[in-house]
Scaffold this active site. Structure first.
Site, PDB file in Angstrom:
ATOM      1  N   TYR A  10      23.578  -2.304   3.614  1.00 20.75           N
ATOM      2  CA  TYR A  10      24.136  -3.564   4.159  1.00 20.75           C
ATOM      3  C   TYR A  10      23.352  -4.760   3.648  1.00 20.75           C
ATOM      4  O   TYR A  10      23.919  -5.719   3.138  1.00 20.75           O
ATOM      5  CB  TYR A  10      24.127  -3.525   5.690  1.00 20.75           C
ATOM      6  CG  TYR A  10      25.228  -2.655   6.213  1.00 20.75           C
ATOM      7  CD1 TYR A  10      26.488  -3.186   6.457  1.00 20.75           C
ATOM      8  CD2 TYR A  10      25.033  -1.293   6.408  1.00 20.75           C
ATOM      9  CE1 TYR A  10      27.518  -2.380   6.889  1.00 20.75           C
ATOM     10  CE2 TYR A  10      26.055  -0.475   6.842  1.00 20.75           C
ATOM     11  CZ  TYR A  10      27.298  -1.027   7.086  1.00 20.75           C
ATOM     12  OH  TYR A  10      28.318  -0.234   7.493  1.00 20.75           O
ATOM     13  N   THR A  86      14.648   1.956   6.414  1.00 21.24           N
ATOM     14  CA  THR A  86      13.417   2.368   7.109  1.00 21.24           C
ATOM     15  C   THR A  86      13.829   2.931   8.480  1.00 21.24           C
ATOM     16  O   THR A  86      13.537   2.342   9.511  1.00 21.24           O
ATOM     17  CB  THR A  86      12.447   1.182   7.302  1.00 21.24           C
ATOM     18  OG1 THR A  86      13.179   0.074   7.854  1.00 21.24           O
ATOM     19  CG2 THR A  86      11.806   0.755   6.014  1.00 21.24           C
ATOM     20  N   THR A 124      12.885  -3.863   7.155  1.00 23.41           N
ATOM     21  CA  THR A 124      12.064  -4.046   8.348  1.00 23.41           C
ATOM     22  C   THR A 124      10.887  -3.073   8.266  1.00 23.41           C
ATOM     23  O   THR A 124      11.084  -1.868   8.105  1.00 23.41           O
ATOM     24  CB  THR A 124      12.923  -3.783   9.612  1.00 23.41           C
ATOM     25  OG1 THR A 124      14.014  -4.708   9.574  1.00 23.41           O
ATOM     26  CG2 THR A 124      12.121  -3.958  10.882  1.00 23.41           C
ATOM     27  N   GLU A 161      25.515  -6.901  11.008  1.00 26.62           N
ATOM     28  CA  GLU A 161      26.659  -6.228  10.410  1.00 26.62           C
ATOM     29  C   GLU A 161      27.927  -6.760  11.056  1.00 26.62           C
ATOM     30  O   GLU A 161      27.980  -6.978  12.264  1.00 26.62           O
ATOM     31  CB  GLU A 161      26.535  -4.709  10.624  1.00 26.62           C
ATOM     32  CG  GLU A 161      25.465  -4.124   9.722  1.00 26.62           C
ATOM     33  CD  GLU A 161      25.176  -2.655   9.989  1.00 26.62           C
ATOM     34  OE1 GLU A 161      26.065  -1.961  10.502  1.00 26.62           O
ATOM     35  OE2 GLU A 161      24.054  -2.226   9.692  1.00 26.62           O
ATOM     36  N   LYS A 210      10.261 -10.096  13.032  1.00 20.54           N
ATOM     37  CA  LYS A 210      11.530  -9.367  12.916  1.00 20.54           C
ATOM     38  C   LYS A 210      11.708  -8.407  14.093  1.00 20.54           C
ATOM     39  O   LYS A 210      12.774  -8.329  14.692  1.00 20.54           O
ATOM     40  CB  LYS A 210      11.551  -8.605  11.583  1.00 20.54           C
ATOM     41  CG  LYS A 210      12.755  -7.729  11.378  1.00 20.54           C
ATOM     42  CD  LYS A 210      14.036  -8.526  11.296  1.00 20.54           C
ATOM     43  CE  LYS A 210      15.247  -7.671  11.539  1.00 20.54           C
ATOM     44  NZ  LYS A 210      16.447  -8.440  11.815  1.00 20.54           N
ATOM     45  N   HIS A 217      16.764  -9.536  21.483  1.00 21.01           N
ATOM     46  CA  HIS A 217      18.219  -9.404  21.589  1.00 21.01           C
ATOM     47  C   HIS A 217      18.562  -8.215  22.489  1.00 21.01           C
ATOM     48  O   HIS A 217      19.442  -8.310  23.360  1.00 21.01           O
ATOM     49  CB  HIS A 217      18.851  -9.207  20.207  1.00 21.01           C
ATOM     50  CG  HIS A 217      18.549 -10.327  19.257  1.00 21.01           C
ATOM     51  ND1 HIS A 217      18.669 -10.230  17.897  1.00 21.01           N
ATOM     52  CD2 HIS A 217      18.100 -11.595  19.492  1.00 21.01           C
ATOM     53  CE1 HIS A 217      18.320 -11.372  17.328  1.00 21.01           C
ATOM     54  NE2 HIS A 217      17.956 -12.211  18.282  1.00 21.01           N
ATOM     55  N   GLY A 265       3.681 -15.304  39.512  1.00 19.62           N
ATOM     56  CA  GLY A 265       3.513 -15.109  40.955  1.00 19.62           C
ATOM     57  C   GLY A 265       4.258 -16.198  41.679  1.00 19.62           C
ATOM     58  O   GLY A 265       5.267 -16.691  41.189  1.00 19.62           O
ATOM     59  N   CYS A 268       8.508 -17.362  44.986  1.00 18.44           N
ATOM     60  CA  CYS A 268       9.921 -17.053  44.686  1.00 18.44           C
ATOM     61  C   CYS A 268      10.133 -15.839  43.789  1.00 18.44           C
ATOM     62  O   CYS A 268      10.883 -14.933  44.138  1.00 18.44           O
ATOM     63  CB  CYS A 268      10.590 -18.259  44.037  1.00 18.44           C
ATOM     64  SG  CYS A 268      10.629 -19.674  45.134  1.00 18.44           S
TER      65      CYS A 268
HETATM   66  N1  LIG Z   1      21.734  -3.367   8.608  1.00 17.43           N
HETATM   67  C1  LIG Z   1      21.349  -4.510   9.146  1.00 17.43           C
HETATM   68  O1  LIG Z   1      22.114  -5.226   9.801  1.00 17.43           O
HETATM   69  C2  LIG Z   1      19.929  -4.988   8.942  1.00 17.43           C
HETATM   70  C3  LIG Z   1      19.596  -6.280   9.304  1.00 17.43           C
HETATM   71  C4  LIG Z   1      18.295  -6.732   9.113  1.00 17.43           C
HETATM   72  C5  LIG Z   1      17.346  -5.873   8.567  1.00 17.43           C
HETATM   73  N2  LIG Z   1      17.684  -4.611   8.231  1.00 17.43           N
HETATM   74  C6  LIG Z   1      16.658  -3.754   7.625  1.00 17.43           C
HETATM   75  O2  LIG Z   1      16.877  -3.757   6.218  1.00 17.43           O
HETATM   76  C7  LIG Z   1      16.605  -2.457   5.670  1.00 17.43           C
HETATM   77  C8  LIG Z   1      17.840  -1.923   4.991  1.00 17.43           C
HETATM   78  O3  LIG Z   1      18.849  -1.772   5.966  1.00 17.43           O
HETATM   79  P1  LIG Z   1      20.313  -1.311   5.576  1.00 17.43           P
HETATM   80  O4  LIG Z   1      21.111  -1.248   6.828  1.00 17.43           O
HETATM   81  O5  LIG Z   1      20.802  -2.129   4.441  1.00 17.43           O
HETATM   82  O6  LIG Z   1      19.998   0.189   5.056  1.00 17.43           O
HETATM   83  P2  LIG Z   1      20.985   1.272   4.472  1.00 17.43           P
HETATM   84  O7  LIG Z   1      20.511   2.585   4.960  1.00 17.43           O
HETATM   85  O8  LIG Z   1      22.405   0.875   4.684  1.00 17.43           O
HETATM   86  O9  LIG Z   1      20.708   1.193   2.900  1.00 17.43           O
HETATM   87  C9  LIG Z   1      19.494   1.546   2.307  1.00 17.43           C
HETATM   88  C10 LIG Z   1      19.774   1.866   0.841  1.00 17.43           C
HETATM   89  O10 LIG Z   1      18.543   2.134   0.184  1.00 17.43           O
HETATM   90  C11 LIG Z   1      18.791   3.128  -0.789  1.00 17.43           C
HETATM   91  N3  LIG Z   1      17.531   3.728  -1.242  1.00 17.43           N
HETATM   92  C12 LIG Z   1      16.754   4.647  -0.625  1.00 17.43           C
HETATM   93  N4  LIG Z   1      15.684   4.936  -1.377  1.00 17.43           N
HETATM   94  C13 LIG Z   1      15.758   4.164  -2.493  1.00 17.43           C
HETATM   95  C14 LIG Z   1      14.941   4.013  -3.644  1.00 17.43           C
HETATM   96  N5  LIG Z   1      13.803   4.700  -3.782  1.00 17.43           N
HETATM   97  N6  LIG Z   1      15.344   3.139  -4.579  1.00 17.43           N
HETATM   98  C15 LIG Z   1      16.471   2.436  -4.444  1.00 17.43           C
HETATM   99  N7  LIG Z   1      17.302   2.563  -3.385  1.00 17.43           N
HETATM  100  C16 LIG Z   1      16.942   3.411  -2.431  1.00 17.43           C
HETATM  101  C17 LIG Z   1      19.732   4.081  -0.091  1.00 17.43           C
HETATM  102  O11 LIG Z   1      20.427   4.923  -0.993  1.00 17.43           O
HETATM  103  C18 LIG Z   1      20.659   3.097   0.634  1.00 17.43           C
HETATM  104  O12 LIG Z   1      21.761   2.756  -0.176  1.00 17.43           O
HETATM  105  C19 LIG Z   1      16.114  -1.606   6.833  1.00 17.43           C
HETATM  106  O13 LIG Z   1      14.718  -1.673   6.894  1.00 17.43           O
HETATM  107  C20 LIG Z   1      16.713  -2.294   8.041  1.00 17.43           C
HETATM  108  O14 LIG Z   1      15.958  -2.063   9.208  1.00 17.43           O
HETATM  109  C21 LIG Z   1      18.967  -4.150   8.385  1.00 17.43           C
END
Ligand SMILES: NC(=O)c1ccc[n+]([C@@H]2O[C@H](COP(=O)([O-])OP(=O)(O)OC[C@H]3O[C@@H](n4cnc5c(N)ncnc54)[C@H](O)[C@@H]3O)[C@@H](O)[C@H]2O)c1
Length: 438
Positions: A10, A86, A124, A161, A210, A217, A265, A268
């Protein structure tokens, strides 16, 4: 700029499409061949409003390339965004396998780079990860130095998302944690045009923010839902209630009550929490979050008790007794609880609180002091100089500006100051300083 993005989920896919739209040349790297094939065909690897059209457009204009080759992608670009997943492990800990593996590969690629490179972590990551294990891996495998040959940054991602493109274009702010002005220069050039302030901070703070944005939230949603369950039990419309709660922009939807400090404290908050807990109990309504607020407050009070005990001193001077500055109200004051705890541990207390001293002689609190806490009333003094002279440990629980300035100016190197109010400036303080949790 020439940009490489590692991880096309994403975060990575939306960043890739938006950065290409904004005129950059972007290489997307992922280990998943299906995602790469989709992008190559001008299709979005994630279901998101606006992404099919945007991806088709930027791919057709040849602004996007895809690759599985980490080294080649890094070498062809000046700036890399790391957006790999992550996820949680079964025990709740963060699975950093992907980012660790990638850092090793990026380090090896950096070894071959002859020009400056900026690496921005957007995944993250637990506080300390970037400047700890990731920096070490990058330096070890490249033989180069962070801050000299390359810079690392952490830029938390705030997209949601379902509305990712809108959120990408309208972030609440752009936070960049970095140790070099050179890196901030690159990042400001990239994101300075976005609405929302560009905020510079250190890397670890950016990683931490983060987490607490997301946790806040989650806490807000849970608050509204627990309120709704209670309202349901009380036959009150929760939407009317929450609409009115949210209409108060002074105390409710504001920065009020969101500064770290001492336990709450007063007459109320604890009383009203307990009353609603009782309503829940009677109606068999579970409110695990609201039901534990007082317990958390008690833990916070204990934190102060433990810090004072840890000084090992017997004589303690307390500045402040009422539940907050500017009042003489002692009902459910956590400072009264603190005093009682210390007395119970055999400590010898002197207490100074100008508001309470007046009400000890006159006013509504006179009766309360004489009947409910006479043992504490007897420990009060009106002589701050004597209190400072007699006690090696001073507990600061009042935030009156003039009083705080007077106390701080009179403290000597023989004093230990336990700060429950968070002093803004301790640079001139001669005493040993101990903050409550800062
Ligand atoms: N999804 C959200 O709304 C959102 C919002 C803010 C932060 N985040 C953070 O951003 C990060 C990514 O989230 P996401 O939802 O996009 O994850 P996701 O799981 O949708 O995508 C991660 C991608 O990384 C790829 N990947 C794994 N190992 C790899 C490597 N060695 N080299 C290249 N690509 C590799 C995977 O194949 C996958 O396509 C996470 O840490 C998440 O916590 C996500």
């Amino acid at each position: 700029m020439n940009i490489s993005i590692f991880g096309l989920g994403y975060v990575g896919a939306v960043s890739l499409a938006c950065l290409a739209r904004d005129g950059h040349k972007v290489i997307g790297v992922d280990i998943d061949p299906v995602k790469l094939a989709l992008i190559q065909d001008g299709k979005s690897p994630v279901i998101e409003e606006g992404m099919p059209e945007l991806m088709a457009d930027v791919v057709s204009r040849q602004l996007v390339q895809i690759s599985q080759d980490v080294e080649a992608s890094l070498l062809k670009t000046e700036l890399s965004f790391i957006c790999v997943g992550t996820p949680s492990q079964a025990n709740g800990s963060q699975d950093q396998t992907a980012v660790l593996r990638l850092a090793e590969q990026l380090g090896k690629a950096l070894a071959k780079k002859t020009s400056y490179h900026t690496i921005v972590f957007r995944s993250t990551l637990l506080p300390g990860t970037v400047e700890g294990v990731l920096k070490t891996l990058l330096e070890q495998h490249s033989g180069k130095k962070d801050g000299v040959d390359f810079d690392i940054c952490f830029q938390p991602e705030f997209l949601r998302e379902g509305s990712s493109i809108k959120d990408y274009d309208n972030p609440p702010f752009t936070i960049v944690g970095a140790n070099s002005e050179r890196a901030h220069g690159v990042m400001q050039q990239m994101f300075g045009h976005l609405p929302g302030e560009y905020k510079k901070t250190d890397v670890k703070t950016a990683e931490t923010v983060k987490y607490f944005c997301n946790i806040f939230h989650a806490l807000k949603i849970t608050f509204a839902n627990e309120v709704a369950r209670l309202c349901d039990g009380l036959a009150v419309d929760p939407f009317k209630v929450m609409d009115l709660v949210c209409a108060d922009k002074q105390l409710n939807i504001s920065t009020a009550y969101l500064k770290p400090g001492f336990a709450f404290g007063g007459s109320c908050l604890p009383k009203d929490l307990r009353a609603m807990q009782y309503v829940a109990k009677q109606a068999d309504i579970e409110i695990p979050m609201l039901g534990h607020v007082l317990a958390s407050n008690a833990v916070h009070l204990q934190q102060a008790c433990q810090k004072i005990l840890a000084t090992g001193q017997r004589k303690i001077g307390m500045v402040g007794l009422s539940f907050k500055s500017g009042t003489d109200d002692l009902r459910e004051s956590p400072l009264v609880d603190l005093a009682e705890f210390l007395i119970g541990k055999g400590k010898l207390l002197n207490i100074f609180d100008p508001e309470v001293s007046i009400s000890k002689l006159i006013g509504a609190n006179k009766k309360y002091i004489e009947e409910s806490i006479p043992h504490i009333g007897d420990l009060m003094t009106t002589d701050i100089d004597a209190l400072l002279a007699d006690n090696p440990v001073i507990v600061l629980g009042l935030n009156d500006k003039a009083l705080v300035a007077d106390v701080c100016a009179k403290l000597t190197a023989d004093h230990t100051l336990i700060d429950l109010v968070h002093l803004k400036d301790i640079s001139m303080l001669k005493a040993r300083y101990i903050g409550l949790c800062w």
